[in-house]
Write an enzyme that holds these catalytic residues in place. Structure first.
Site, PDB file in Angstrom:
ATOM      1  N   PRO A 113      45.110  62.054  14.903  1.00  0.00           N
ATOM      2  CA  PRO A 113      44.660  63.409  15.394  1.00  0.00           C
ATOM      3  C   PRO A 113      43.665  63.943  14.026  1.00  0.00           C
ATOM      4  O   PRO A 113      44.328  64.646  13.126  1.00  0.00           O
ATOM      5  CB  PRO A 113      45.670  64.411  15.517  1.00  0.00           C
ATOM      6  CG  PRO A 113      46.893  63.659  14.921  1.00  0.00           C
ATOM      7  CD  PRO A 113      46.647  62.146  14.885  1.00  0.00           C
ATOM      8  N   ASP A 156      44.270  63.598   8.480  1.00  0.00           N
ATOM      9  CA  ASP A 156      45.296  63.267   9.645  1.00  0.00           C
ATOM     10  C   ASP A 156      46.250  64.354   9.834  1.00  0.00           C
ATOM     11  O   ASP A 156      47.248  64.535   8.818  1.00  0.00           O
ATOM     12  CB  ASP A 156      46.064  61.960   9.185  1.00  0.00           C
ATOM     13  CG  ASP A 156      47.130  61.224  10.270  1.00  0.00           C
ATOM     14  OD1 ASP A 156      47.293  62.105  11.023  1.00  0.00           O
ATOM     15  OD2 ASP A 156      47.469  60.204  10.225  1.00  0.00           O
ATOM     16  N   HIS A 157      46.063  64.972  11.065  1.00  0.00           N
ATOM     17  CA  HIS A 157      47.099  66.302  10.992  1.00  0.00           C
ATOM     18  C   HIS A 157      48.521  65.836  11.207  1.00  0.00           C
ATOM     19  O   HIS A 157      49.304  66.791  11.256  1.00  0.00           O
ATOM     20  CB  HIS A 157      46.638  67.138  12.203  1.00  0.00           C
ATOM     21  CG  HIS A 157      46.701  68.519  11.949  1.00  0.00           C
ATOM     22  ND1 HIS A 157      47.615  69.219  11.467  1.00  0.00           N
ATOM     23  CD2 HIS A 157      45.936  69.311  12.442  1.00  0.00           C
ATOM     24  CE1 HIS A 157      47.288  70.356  11.295  1.00  0.00           C
ATOM     25  NE2 HIS A 157      46.323  70.616  12.276  1.00  0.00           N
ATOM     26  N   ARG A 158      48.740  64.816  11.411  1.00  0.00           N
ATOM     27  CA  ARG A 158      50.347  64.366  11.615  1.00  0.00           C
ATOM     28  C   ARG A 158      50.911  64.188  10.185  1.00  0.00           C
ATOM     29  O   ARG A 158      52.137  64.546  10.028  1.00  0.00           O
ATOM     30  CB  ARG A 158      50.542  62.937  11.899  1.00  0.00           C
ATOM     31  CG  ARG A 158      50.084  62.666  13.243  1.00  0.00           C
ATOM     32  CD  ARG A 158      50.099  61.143  13.957  1.00  0.00           C
ATOM     33  NE  ARG A 158      48.976  60.477  12.950  1.00  0.00           N
ATOM     34  CZ  ARG A 158      48.861  59.047  13.197  1.00  0.00           C
ATOM     35  NH1 ARG A 158      49.547  58.594  14.067  1.00  0.00           N
ATOM     36  NH2 ARG A 158      48.219  58.387  12.285  1.00  0.00           N
TER      37      ARG A 158
END
Length: 428
Positions: A226, A400-402
């Site tokens: 994401p 990376d939004h994780r």
């Protein structure tokens, strides 16, 4: 007796390669160290050296052959007066596959060799060049990694078939983090490949191994990671002025600083200030790195590679300039080794030299951050309370939004911009 030359594992993750070109022909005499072939991997084209003296008795695999498995016999080396029998299934049955076959139980001995239990008499088959895999039960990939890392295989208990040592037994972390169960369960999407439009003149070119790998990895990145993006516009004039001063001071020492060298240092120091951005998503865990290793994007013929500068925060600007220049030259010459491009905690892709106003890069998995730098564009800007012309660079980072939240990402971008605009901090 003839010696089998096999497809080497040129990186810890290599399973197949392309035999791009033979540099010898059948009947040629070679000495140990002579270059005999070019092997194309997903990272670079590397030269293959002969390890023994002899005569090229047979080229088993034709040049240009794709997907040659590691361990496959590609050629036979013999003495001048030796007659070499046709290798059985040489083009389809790699030597590694033979080693994987279960062997009959040998007589009790401290360390039985696979050949003693499974191989017919030497007169019936060409002998193989001695290697770690010939002395103990170890897969070819694990043997190559152990040799590169200096790992003693003697005290390792194998978990593979018949006690065979495999890569997992070496304690080497995988280059790509395993996908979490939730992600693995997600339905796979199949790319739709359309034919070219009818009636339009077209040239269809076969993809290289590198281009295939780039297509696969970046498709996986956009499909599974994401992404979110932040842009900071930086006044480059102070950095450009400092670069001119430093280059004048070190003139004649064989080192010249580029804008990219200073940006590499700025990325590293920004991550030291905001360590929560120097991370990697690991499924149920988050990996936090204690140093910054910068993957530097280098465009080469046919693709892109990312050699790594290690522990950049501890390097001087002149050391960064020397290392980046050497790595870029090796990349363009196809001379990179696995140690040159494995790892990296962050990537920098700079297209400023091409006059690009702004770029939005794709994350280089398994990393969680890549910064894209564009060209400096002269435009009105507030400088010391006045509107003046300034050289402004748009820096856009993909996160990376994780692993990285918006606030942490914003702190990193702020730290990066401040370092670019107060560049004396890069020299301390």
């Amino acid at each position: 007796m003839a010696i089998e030359l096999t497809m080497p594992a040129l990186s810890p993750t290599m399973e197949k390669g392309t035999l791009a070109k033979w540099l010898v022909k059948e009947g040629d005499r070679v000495k140990a160290g002579d270059l005999i072939a070019e092997i194309e991997t997903d990272k670079a084209t590397m030269e293959y050296e002969a390890a023994d003296d002899g005569r090229i008795a047979r080229l088993v695999i034709a040049e240009g052959t794709d997907d040659v498995a590691v361990g496959s016999v590609i050629a036979l080396l013999a003495s001048d007066d030796e007659t070499v029998p046709e290798p059985a299934m040489a083009d389809t049955a790699p030597a590694a596959a033979l080693a994987e076959a279960p062997a009959p139980a040998p007589a009790p001995a401290p360390a039985p060799t696979p050949e003693a239990a499974a191989t017919p008499p030497a007169a019936e088959l060409p002998r193989k060049r001695p290697s770690p895999a010939d002395r103990i039960k170890v897969s070819p990939l694990a043997a190559r990694i152990a040799d590169a890392k200096g790992i003693d295989l003697g005290g390792i208990a194998g978990t593979g078939p018949n006690g065979r040592i495999v890569r997992a037994d070496l304690g080497i972390a995988p280059l790509l983090a395993p996908a979490p169960a939730a992600m693995a369960a997600a339905p796979a999407t199949t790319a739709i490949v359309a034919p070219p439009p009818a009636g339009v003149p077209v040239e269809t070119v076969k993809l290289s191994s590198m281009r295939k790998t780039i297509a696969r990895r970046l498709t996986e990145s956009k499909a599974s990671v994401p992404h979110f993006y932040l842009t900071a516009r930086c006044n480059l004039d102070p950095l450009l002025a400092l670069r001119r001063q430093l280059n004048a001071a070190i003139e004649g020492r064989g080192v010249k600083l580029s804008v990219n060298d200073l940006l590499i240092k700025a990325v590293a120091l920004a991550l030291q200030e905001v360590p929560d951005a120097n991370v990697q998503f690991g499924g149920d865990v988050l990996h936090r790195f204690a140093r910054v290793d910068v993957s530097m994007a280098v465009a080469i013929d046919g693709g892109l590679v990312t050699p790594v500068l290690r522990d950049v925060g501890a390097l001087s600007l002149s050391a960064i300039a020397s290392q980046s220049k050497a790595l870029a030259a090796k990349a363009r010459d196809g001379k990179l080794t696995p140690e040159d491009y494995d790892g990296g905690t962050v990537s920098l892709s700079n297209l400023g030299m091409f006059g690009i106003d702004e770029m939005v890069p794709v994350i280089n998995p398994p990393q969680a951050l890549i910064l894209g730098a564009a060209a400096g564009v002269e435009q009105p800007w507030k400088v010391d309370g006045k509107i003046e012309l300034a050289t402004i660079m748009a820096a856009t980072a993909s996160f990376d939004h994780r692993a990285i939240d918006g606030a942490v990402a914003a702190e990193f971008m702020r730290a990066f911009r401040e370092l670019v605009e107060t560049p004396m901090r890069l020299t301390v």
